[in-house]
Design an enzyme around this catalytic site. Sequence first.
Site, short mmCIF file in Angstrom:
data_model
loop_
_atom_site.label_atom_id
_atom_site.label_comp_id
_atom_site.label_asym_id
_atom_site.label_seq_id
_atom_site.Cartn_x
_atom_site.Cartn_y
_atom_site.Cartn_z
N ASP A 460 0.85 -1.19 0.00
CA ASP A 460 0.00 0.00 0.00
C ASP A 460 0.88 1.23 0.00
O ASP A 460 2.11 1.16 0.17
CB ASP A 460 -1.01 -0.01 1.15
N ASP A 503 -5.87 2.00 -1.34
CA ASP A 503 -4.52 2.19 -1.86
C ASP A 503 -3.71 0.90 -1.74
O ASP A 503 -2.47 0.95 -1.81
CB ASP A 503 -3.82 3.32 -1.11
#
Length: 587
Positions: A460, A503
């Site tokens: 991420d 993300d």
Amino acid sequence: MDDNLDTAVPDTDLPSESSAAAIPFDHGGDQSVLRMMMDATPLCVTLFDSRSNCIDCNQEALRLFEVGTREEYTERFFRFSPEFQPDGSSSAEEAFRYLAKALREGSCAFRWTHLTSTGCVLPTEITLVRLSTPGEDVVAGYARDLRPQLAAEQLERSASERVKLLLGASPLFVSLWNRDYQNIECNQEALNLFDIDDKGTYLDHFFDLSPERQPDGTLTSDKVRQVIDEAFARGRYVFEWMHCTPDGEPIPSEVTLVRLRYQGDYVVAGYTRDMRSQLEAERSARESAKRLDALVRSLPLGCMFWTDVGELLECNEQAAKMFRLPDEAAVREHYYTDLFPPKQPDGRSSVEKIREMVKEALESGHSVSEWMYHTIDGEPIPSELTLVPISDGSDGYQIASYCRDLRELQSTLEINRKLQQLAYFDPLTGASSRINFMQMLKARMADLREGDTFGLGLFDVDHFKEVNDAHGHKAGDLVLEAIVSRVRDLMPEGGIVGRYGGDEFMVQLGVMGRHELEQWYARLLREISRIKVTADSEILGTAISLGCCFWQPACHDAEVLLEQADAALYEAKNAGRNCYVMRDFIC
């Protein structure tokens, strides 16, 4: 028919004229009447002796078979049939079987294919009747030319592409009329038609077997006199007549009146043919044609009919709408000049391609191909064109073409493609969707063998929430797009990146050694850290944290492998971010 059938005929001399004339007809022995009635009969009449020899015929037989004399006819009769009948049976064997049956049972009826003396096919309906003579029984064969009836049946089959009826044979009945308009004689078929048991009832009540007035409004009694007078004056007269059964059922008929000598005077012989079957068939053909026309005009496909040489005959309303033309006449006017390009998309000449399609349709029964039409204002119409040959009732064919407009289908396929793109790929970054990524992960794990090194990575973006909070989601989207683009650039062949959510992204590189995989992760972190994204005139740096879990043979569940990669990711975050952690699968 070949010589095999001819040699099957017993080798006997033909009977003399006197022996042929010895057949009684129950008319007081007046043999000239028999000869005249035979010659006047509109049916072909042939006589056979008990040994199956052809011994005599009437004038109609000579005309039908295109033969000059009775001698030639009787000598060649068994050659007026092909070697085999349409059902595959031997003409020779079947002919003698039917003659034997008539001698044994008194009569029989059947269909038969003859050949004229010039070789023309002559389908007939035959009725064989046993007659007694002083010396031996003979068989009279009555042949009715079925060509007109079969032509009507063929016409009916052509009108409905696919509606079919057979017209039943209607036997003729014969009645004799004198100059006083009296019905003085009839044959058995007259009784059969009206379902009457005896001749006297028929003769006494003949006028009860017709309505009071004929369809043209004339009184039946007056019209009888009129047509008999015409027959006596002309010698032959053909007209339509309406009979009816004793219970009132109409029997439309065709009547042929012929003048002949009978017992020293002239009479008129009436030969009546029941027209109910033929008229019903014609009515059915008209109705079938109407149904077919309604069906074609209501088809959701553009439908056109051509001759087998490409001349456009007609089309349905859907075809006119497809071309944006007002009617069928406008389609015919513009078809060859404005409604398709000189060349098809495959590079072939439109004219040559359609000729090849027509040829294929005639040879194989149908032809299907892609085809490009144009509307009258030039819009392309990608189509699927199907050609089917349809018999025109004679020796030729018409071509039915069915045009499927593919514009709507192509639009639907494009929508489906876009929906599939949404289902399999992340619309922002182009990475695989989570569902698509996990399907491919499971497929790859199923192919792994003990000893393979396979790692699943999950990363991420470091401090991604702060980017969104400080610069907005648009800036966050730019960061995600830039990172995934760089991942793809670094990805080896066969590698896949997928969006897990938010993300977080998943990475699988296929079977790869630990050292190689560690080097790739290290390079990935370096390359990501070099990305610069401009948002609100501010340059943003990027970094990621990554966790990797190595597959073990004991790992059969992709979701569990992903969970342990997620745990490795959290270890990387706890280790200070912008780094990676690699761990083995824990059972």
